[in-house]
Every structure is written in C-alpha cells, then in structure tokens.
Design an enzyme around this catalytic site. Structure first.
Site, PDB file in Angstrom:
ATOM      1  N   ASP A  75      16.480  22.922 -19.124  1.00 28.33           N
ATOM      2  CA  ASP A  75      15.520  21.908 -19.561  1.00 28.33           C
ATOM      3  C   ASP A  75      15.748  20.664 -18.699  1.00 28.33           C
ATOM      4  O   ASP A  75      16.774  20.495 -18.046  1.00 28.33           O
ATOM      5  CB  ASP A  75      15.650  21.616 -21.059  1.00 28.33           C
ATOM      6  CG  ASP A  75      14.353  21.013 -21.610  1.00 28.33           C
ATOM      7  OD1 ASP A  75      13.506  20.561 -20.799  1.00 28.33           O
ATOM      8  OD2 ASP A  75      14.177  20.982 -22.841  1.00 28.33           O
TER       9      ASP A  75
HETATM   10  C1  BGC Z   1      10.930  19.440 -22.547  1.00 30.32           C
HETATM   11  C2  BGC Z   1      10.411  20.778 -22.061  1.00 30.32           C
HETATM   12  C3  BGC Z   1       9.428  20.550 -20.938  1.00 30.32           C
HETATM   13  C4  BGC Z   1      10.097  19.769 -19.843  1.00 30.32           C
HETATM   14  C5  BGC Z   1       9.184  19.499 -18.663  1.00 30.32           C
HETATM   15  C6  BGC Z   1      11.457  18.602 -21.406  1.00 30.32           C
HETATM   16  O1  BGC Z   1      11.782  17.317 -21.853  1.00 30.32           O
HETATM   17  O2  BGC Z   1      11.937  19.640 -23.523  1.00 30.32           O
HETATM   18  O3  BGC Z   1       9.821  21.471 -23.123  1.00 30.32           O
HETATM   19  O4  BGC Z   1       8.933  21.780 -20.494  1.00 30.32           O
HETATM   20  O5  BGC Z   1      10.534  18.526 -20.357  1.00 30.32           O
HETATM   21  O6  BGC Z   1       8.192  18.610 -19.004  1.00 30.32           O
END
Ligand code: BGC
Length: 709
Positions: A272
């Site tokens: 993530d």
């Molecule tokens: C989120 C993800 C997301 C990623 C990219 C993160 O903060 O938890 O779900 O895909 O950002 O935007």
C-alpha cells in the site's frame, strides 16, 4: 501441485489417535484446497516463463531492483518501470473500486460503492461492473486496477466500509472474485486489497492486529484465498497494518507462507502507498515484490542489502519475474492500453451503474405496502433533507470518482413524477412553519444519513465513524417530521455505508437503505420507489438495534486482538436479536420458498453439491429472491458459528410463477480449521443446510441433511 503441507496433513490425520469426535462420528477428513484457475492468460505460459528468464538474465542488479518499486513519476497512472528493448511495457496502476480515479483525468463512470453492490448478491452483475471499470481504465491508459477493496467488514464504523462488499467472508469472496474476473477479462490486472485484516482507518498505518490461527484462517483469509485460487487475481496489495507483530509487507508467514506457498499465488504483491513498507530487508525477504508508489525502501538500500548478503539475489529475481510475468501473461506487450479520452463518457456504463444501484437498494420496512408509490395517486410530494440534493458519491479518498454528472435523489424523484406531481424540496424545514406543509403532502420523502465528511479514508478524509447515529441533528429532524406526517405517508431513505441506529428503523412507514448509489443513484432510487424496478437488495451486513450490540471497535490503540466473532455471527452467538438480519430485504410481492433439494446428501469431501430451491411468487408484481444457504453442524466438537453462509443465488419470479434457483455449495466451504492438526477438516457427521432468505433462523424454512464422506 499439491503442497507438501497438505500431504502431511493427510498422514497426520491417519496417525493422530482420538481424531474421532468421541461421539461415534468417523474422524474428520483433512481437505486440500479446491483446484486453482490457471494464472497465466497468455496462449503459451511456458513461452512467457522463457521470455521472462531471458529478460532477467540481461539485467544488472540495479535494473532489477528498479522494477521493484513504482517510478514515483506523476502522470495519469502510478507507473512501474518499462524495458522497451526487452518488449516489457511496465505497469500503469490506478484506483479504484467504484470507478477510475480523478487522477486519470477522465470523466469516468461513478458506480455505486462496493457495499451497495454487495447488497445485490449478484456476482454476474458484479463481473460486468469489473469489466466496465477495466474498459475505462484502459481508455485512460492504465493496466492495473487498484481494486477490489475486499476486507471483511468487521465493524460498520470502519471508515472504508463503503468500499468493501460486506461482513461475511464467503459473500465478500464470491463478489470480489466475480469483479476480478470481469476486470481481468478486459486485459487489466486486478489488485486484491488490502491483504489482510485491514478494518480500521484511524490507526491504519500503525495498528498491529493479533489473530489466532483459526480467526485468520476462517475469517480474515478465505475471501483472499478464493480470489487467488478461483479468480486468479494478478496482484495483491499488502495492507498498511501489521498482523501478529509483522507489517503485512514484511509478513513472511502470510506472504511467503500462505499466499505464495500454500495458495500458489504467482502474481505480484505490491505495498500500500507510501507508508506500506518500513524495512527493506524484512519486506524483501518477507515476500513483498513492489514498493509503491516510489522507492523509499526498495531503492539503493535494497541494492546494498543484496550486496551485503542480507537479501538473496534469487529473491530479487523472483520478484522481478512476477512483475514481468504479469505484463506478458496479460498480453500488455502486444496489446497495451492506449489512452483515448475521446471514448469518455461511456454511456452504456451509466445504464449499468443505474441498474446496479436499483438492484442494490434494500427495502427494510414497508408498512401498509406503501412502496411502490402509486404515481397516479400523488399530486404533491415533499422531499426533506439536505442530502436529497447533494451529489453524494461517498468517500473523497483514493476511491473517489469524478463523473460527468450526478443525478441526486431529488432530481431522480422529480424526473419520475414531474409530468403530474409538484415536488417541493425542504432541505432544512423550519418548525413550526413548515409543519402544515408536511402534514398536507400526499407523500413525504425524508433523506438522511452520511456523506463524505462523516466516513472515509483516514488522512485523505474523515476516517472512522464515531458511532452509528445519524449526524448533524438528523435524528431530531426525523422526529419532527414523523410527528407531523400522517401515518402511511412517510418514506425515509438512509444514505451511507451501513447501519444507522435511528428511530426511523421502527417508525418510518417505508424505509430504504440506499448506500452511496453512484452517479445514476437518484434515478435508480426513484425507479424502486415508484415500482419501475422491484426492490431486490439484501443487507450484506447485520443491522444492530444499538452499537453496543456489536463487538468493540477500537480505533485508538495501536494493538488490537480479534477473535472469530463479528457481525451476524457475533449477534447470533450472543442470541442478540438484530434490528434487521444479515441477508434481509423486503420484496413488494409475496415470495415464498416452497421446496429445496440437494444433488447429493453424502458428497466426497472434495466435492460440490447443488441446492435447487423453488420460489413462488404469490403476488401480482415481479419479484426477486436471494436464496441463502447456511450450514449447521449439530453436535460438532468444534466451536463453530451456529449457521454459516455457504452459498447463495438470486432468482427472478414473475407473478403467479414458480422459479428454481440452483446454488453451488463446495464441501470445502463446510470445513473447519483444526488448530491441533494445523489444517482444514470436513467433519464426517451430519450437517444441515438451512435454506432461507436471511441469516435469521426464523427466515430459514427448509433444511437439507448432508453427511460428507
Ligand atoms: C489506499 C489504497 C489505494 C492507494 C493508492 C492508499 O492510501 O489505502 O487503497 O489504492 O492509496 O491510491
């Protein structure tokens, strides 16, 4: 290939004395994983492997490591490095779960949020949604969709509750798998996120979730297993949180052991974003393949760690192999996405968004059969509440979508009755002045609930809900409206990701939960209210009477412990009656479950049975039933949920007709994790498959005995 782990189990079970339950039942049978769907979509997977090996052989350590992180470059997507000379186009990632991200700078379709799509209980429709979002992503220039969000909804206060499909691992797994199949049918990788036990926002970067093996296996892993083994998902995103002391990106038992080892996952694991990695060596050795969106830990430090002998170069090669394999298995070399903004907006996707929303809306109360409202009977409709006119699509964090337009509930209702009725909007009625207006209306539609300020992703939005109450004094507004509107005329629409503990749940004449229904939501809601579409949604979560009926939700502590009990299983175990059961939803016709048969009452432990259920429509309107199958194992020595969902199916029934729905049930899904054996076992004793229309035993009129052999 059968993992040695499972071969061992078979031997163990034969050897362990006292494996029998002690009450005459034969010993339980250890069971292997269901067969996996082939991972590689390319015509010749062996050729892909050969090309990948050849490419890796030409690269320096620095080049290889450079593919193990996003490039950090801006643009419409989050890229992973391309090697044009090797015919490798790189990867281009973009959110998200309800449509293509605003960062892609295209007017994309805003579908209803995942939790409302979960309420459709309709994997075929969800497959179409996945395919539609993937088509838009390709037209925006992307090839990896950062979706589905498929965390089990442990508690409805979770700020991202709206993104997932619901609280039940089987239900979430089936819907997520369908979505992945749809996405990947368009040549786009799906990314199953966030692996795993990601269910709190406010502490999401830090929290360490302690889970015993059974909780992990039975509650926090089965849906991911399904999306890997059956959905052949191309990538998995590791969650920010830790499980049992190790952040998931560095959690070797979960990434190397379970995901890649036991389940045989051949895709790539990406972190993530930004805070998803904390330790270069632990993450690389633990099984993380790609750090996103830029190299913080997987840059020079990783090169140094390899040179120092802390990370084997073979591990680097494995990660790079997964990244290259993904590109070739999905044919991105031959058929890369081509950005073509002129293809937006996708008009047919708007129709799909409306259909999904209409199917997901759940009718929770309908005193005196108020719904469907009879257009001909209304001249004067008053719509109350500011949310009625708000373009309320849900969270504005990473799941945000900026569509070409949004049809609000007010606009939807106006559109549905404009030719004959006057529709007045009172966003914030003033009492007593507006009281007479409300008392005189033919119908009053009160719209209350949550919006993007109330729940969403942390940092980018408000995070977790503080409680399950209506916000902004809306409970008082409901009471004032209820006091003035005569019985039989008040419809309440609840907006938001899940249960709201409001008096409207027992006091409204008609009550509907509409989630965040997307850009076509207003039209969809009007269709259901006026009977153009039958209400078919069923709750994908339990709706408690009070927040205190649920397990505690701690979004402050940095260490939490979860057991196997949440949602409907938790309430059932405590014998606490819910306000509305999991799986519940009303129809506007009389549907009756009249008969059910089982294809095989003594199936093999690795088999599958089908439940054929007949539904009769005794009314005079179209109806749809969602038939649900719950397994009970009477007398089991294991502490199991009293009745666990093991299958479901939707069926449309015309007035006066009987329709049959066929529901597959894998015997594997009846298994229990045997901690002593360290594996799955199916109990060779009498099970009962209860067939019904919600998780409440009272709604399960039919029972089918089954004894696995
Ligand atoms: C989120 C993800 C997301 C990623 C990219 C993160 O903060 O938890 O779900 O895909 O950002 O935007």
């Amino acid at each position: 290939m059968r993992p040695p782990h499972h071969a061992l189990l078979v031997a163990l079970a034969a050897a362990v004395p006292g494996c029998a339950d002690g009450d005459g039942a034969p010993p339980p049978a250890p069971v292997d994983l269901p067969a996996a769907t082939p991972h590689c979509r390319a015509a010749d997977p062996a050729d892909v492997e050969a090309r990948v090996d050849a490419a890796i052989a030409t690269l320096s350590l620095e080049d290889k490591v450079s593919t193990m992180a996003g490039t950090g470059e801006g643009g419409f997507t989050y890229p992973v490095r391309a090697f044009p000379d090797l015919g490798l186009p790189g990867l281009h990632m973009s959110d998200g779960p309800r449509g293509v991200s605003p960062l892609a700078d295209v007017p994309s379709t805003a579908f209803p949020v995942g939790i409302l799509r979960g309420a459709t209980w309709d994997p075929d429709l969800e497959r179409e949604v996945g395919a539609a979002i993937a088509r838009e992503l390709r037209a925006a220039g992307g090839d990896v969709l950062l979706a589905p969000t498929m965390n089990v909804l442990r508690h409805p206060r979770w700020g991202r509750a709206q993104e997932t499909y619901g609280e039940d691992p089987l239900h979430v797994g089936v819907l997520a798998t369908a979505f992945v199949e749809g996405v990947q049918s368009e040549g786009v990788l799906a990314s199953a996120k966030h692996f795993t036990a990601n269910s709190i926002e406010n502490t999401r970067f830090e929290v360490d979730v302690t889970l015993d093996e059974r909780a992990l296996r039975e509650v926090y892993l089965p849906h991911f297993r399904r999306v890997v083994r059956q959905g052949a998902v191309g990538s998995v995103m590791s969650a920010y949180n830790a499980v049992n002391g190790a952040q998931i990106s560095a959690n070797a038992p979960l990434l190397n052991g379970v995901l890649k080892g036991e389940w045989g996952f051949r895709g790539l694991v990406e972190s993530d974003w930004v805070f998803g990695v904390r330790d270069t060596v632990a993450a690389a050795n633990g099984g993380l393949d790609v750090e996103m969106p830029q190299p913080i830990f997987f840059g020079d430090d990783l090169v140094d760690a390899v040179r120092a002998g802390d990370v084997p170069e073979a591990r680097i090669d494995d990660a790079v192999r997964r990244v290259f394999r993904a590109q070739l298995c999905f044919g991105l070399d031959a058929d890369p996405p081509v950005r073509d903004v002129g293809r937006f907006p996708f008009d047919d996707h708007a129709d799909l968004a409306r259909e999904v929303a209409a199917r997901g809306v759940v009718l929770l109360r309908n005193e005196g059969d108020l719904v469907p409202l009879d257009r001909a009977a209304y001249d004067d409709v008053v719509v109350v509440g500011a949310p009625a006119s708000a373009p309320n699509l849900g969270d504005t964090g990473s799941s945000a979508v900026e569509p070409p337009y949004v049809v609000s509930v007010l606009e939807g209702l106006q559109g549905a009755v404009l030719d004959r009725a006057v529709v007045t909007h009172l966003p914030r009625p003033a009492f007593p002045d507006d009281g007479a207006r409300l008392a005189a209306a033919d119908a009053v539609v009160l719209v209350v609930g949550l919006q993007a300020d109330d729940e969403g992703e942390s940092v980018l939005g408000p995070g977790d809900r503080p409680d399950l109450a209506l916000p902004r004094g809306e409970e008082a507004l409901y009471a004032q409206v209820r006091a003035r509107v005569p019985a039989g005329r008040l419809v309440v629409l609840l907006v938001g990701s899940g249960p709201l503990t409001t008096a409207a749940t027992t006091g409204a004449d008609a009550l509907l939960w509409i989630g965040y229904p997307g850009m076509e939501g207003g039209r969809a809601v009007a269709e259901v209210l006026f009977g153009d579409a039958p209400p078919t949604g069923r709750l994908p979560f339990v709706w408690p009477v009070a927040g205190a009926d649920l397990p505690p939700f701690d979004d402050v502590s940095l260490a939490v412990t979860y057991d196997r009990w949440h949602g409907h299983r938790y309430l059932d175990r405590a014998r606490t009656a819910p306000r509305f059961p999991f799986g519940f939803g009303l129809a506007t016709t009389e549907l009756r479950l009249t008969a059910a048969t089982l294809s095989d009452a003594s199936p093999p432990v690795d088999g599958e049975v089908t439940v054929a259920a007949e539904v009769e429509n005794l009314g005079d309107r179209d109806g749809v039933e969602v038939v649900q199958v719950y397994a009970e194992v009477p007398g089991s020595p294991h502490d199991r949920p009293r009745r666990a969902l093991v299958g479901f199916g939707r069926v449309a029934v015309a007035p006066g007709q009987v329709s049959t729905v066929t529901i597959p049930v894998r015997v594997f899904d009846l298994a229990v994790w045997d901690t002593a054996l360290g594996g799955w076992v199916v109990e060779r004793r009498r099970h009962v498959l209860h067939v019904g229309t919600s998780a409440a035993p009272a709604d399960q009129p039919l029972a089918l005995p089954l004894t696995p052999r």
